[in-house]
Write an enzyme that holds these catalytic residues in place. Structure first.
Site, short mmCIF file in Angstrom:
data_model
loop_
_atom_site.label_atom_id
_atom_site.label_comp_id
_atom_site.label_asym_id
_atom_site.label_seq_id
_atom_site.Cartn_x
_atom_site.Cartn_y
_atom_site.Cartn_z
N GLY A 77 52.18 9.97 21.09
CA GLY A 77 51.49 11.22 20.85
C GLY A 77 50.17 11.21 21.60
O GLY A 77 49.47 10.18 21.65
N GLY A 85 47.30 12.43 21.03
CA GLY A 85 46.11 12.15 20.24
C GLY A 85 45.88 10.67 20.01
O GLY A 85 44.80 10.14 20.30
N THR A 143 42.95 16.56 37.40
CA THR A 143 43.56 15.32 37.88
C THR A 143 44.68 15.66 38.86
O THR A 143 45.53 16.52 38.59
CB THR A 143 44.09 14.48 36.72
OG1 THR A 143 44.99 15.27 35.91
CG2 THR A 143 42.94 14.00 35.83
N LEU A 144 44.68 14.96 40.00
CA LEU A 144 45.58 15.27 41.11
C LEU A 144 46.56 14.15 41.41
O LEU A 144 47.06 14.03 42.52
CB LEU A 144 44.75 15.57 42.36
CG LEU A 144 43.71 16.69 42.23
CD1 LEU A 144 42.81 16.72 43.46
CD2 LEU A 144 44.39 18.02 42.03
N ASP A 172 46.58 10.36 29.29
CA ASP A 172 45.94 10.02 28.01
C ASP A 172 44.96 8.86 28.19
O ASP A 172 43.86 8.87 27.61
CB ASP A 172 47.00 9.64 26.98
CG ASP A 172 47.92 10.80 26.64
OD1 ASP A 172 47.50 11.96 26.83
OD2 ASP A 172 49.05 10.55 26.19
#
Length: 313
Positions: A42, A44, A224-225, A256
């Site tokens: 997840g 979070g 972000t690339l 994350d």
């Protein structure tokens, strides 16, 4: 370790079922996997553990269901090393689950998520969470929970001058008035396009998308690339932070790890520029490991990576 900042991470809590395959199966094909695991996941909890291991004081807030995973979730969190966590429980709703394929070909992944209890945050639970937000220096959240709950938390953070980072993943529409209450937004290329209508393929298109997000009211933007790095846009200027090389084996949770490390370094007092560089190094370490939450790198691993590859250190 000098831990200055308090970070409240409000977000999803899933059980991940991961299979490692030589390649992605074709439609209708049964493919033999060479490895599998079930673990904590997840966005979070991934970001909370990353932020904790990158040096922040964390209070994670999430929600699980009432099912065969309830006790397992509590045991996993007890072993996750977080300073404080609050785990709400939904009645008659399953715990969130993610099914993840990780391919040997490029370490790419395919993920299907059933959010389950993550989408059932109640008004009463929001009220309990608001007290934690008020006592924090940074609020880090994503879009894997019901938007009304996230809106209440972001608005509370804005009123209390709590620095708010929103990782807009997985994408869902954000109410337009909410953008002006977000201090930093961190979409990837797909999310940036969905938020702005601009296809992001390079620095130029990323700058255009960032400009739209600024017009909506967001002060700071990081897009972000992937292998091209990350575009930082703030204070009227842009900077492309290069991707730090990695021998990737699993890109699941790369975003994350980046967001968790970013929040940790900002909480510790780093400038946004320095925090992005560290987050890039941290994400580079993360993709060199199989798994997500419980295999997040340590701060020392990221610092070593920075020393090896980054001229800024």
């Amino acid at each position: 370790m000098n831990q200055k900042g308090r970070v409240c991470v409000f977000g999803s809590f899933n059980i991940d079922a991961v299979v490692n395959v030589p390649r992605f199966p074709k439609p209708g094909e049964s493919l033999i996997a060479h490895d599998s695991m079930t673990g904590l996941g997840g966005k979070g909890i991934n970001q909370a553990i990353a932020a904790s291991r990158a040096g922040a004081r964390i209070h994670f807030i999430g929600k699980i269901g009432t099912d065969e995973y309830t006790d397992i979730c509590h045991r996993m969190l007890d072993n996750a090393g977080l300073e404080i966590f609050t785990l709400f429980t939904a009645e008659n709703v399953p715990t969130g689950k993610a099914l993840i394929f990780v391919s040997d070909d490029g370490a790419e992944n395919m993920i299907a998520v059933h959010p389950g209890a993550n989408m059932t945050i109640t008004h009463e639970e929001v009220e309990r969470a608001l007290k934690v937000v008020e006592a924090s220096d940074i609020l880090l959240t994503q879009l894997e929970n019901n938007i009304d709950a996230l809106q209440a938390l972001i608005e509370k953070a804005h009123r209390e001058s709590v620095y708010t980072i929103v990782n807009p993943a997985p994408y869902q529409p954000i109410p337009e008035p909410l953008f002006a209450k977000i201090d930093l937004i961190t979409p990837n290329t797909t999310e940036a396009e969905l938020l702005t209508g601009i296809e992001v393929i390079d620095r130029t298109s990323a700058e255009k998308a960032a400009a739209v997000l600024h017009q909506k009211g967001v002060e700071n933007v990081i897009i972000t690339l992937g292998s091209k790095g990350a575009l930082l846009s703030h204070e009227g200027r842009t900077q492309l932070v290069p991707c730090i090389p990695a021998d990737a084996v699993d890109t699941t949770g790369a975003g994350d790890s980046f967001n968790g490390a970013l929040a940790a370094r900002l909480a510790d007092g780093d400038t946004l520029e320095k925090a992005v560089i560290f987050a890039s190094a941290y994400a580079s370490c993360a993709v060199e490991k199989h798994g997500t939450a419980l295999t997040m790198p340590t701060m020392e691993e990221a610092q070593k990576k920075m020393s090896a590859y980054c001229e800024f250190v």
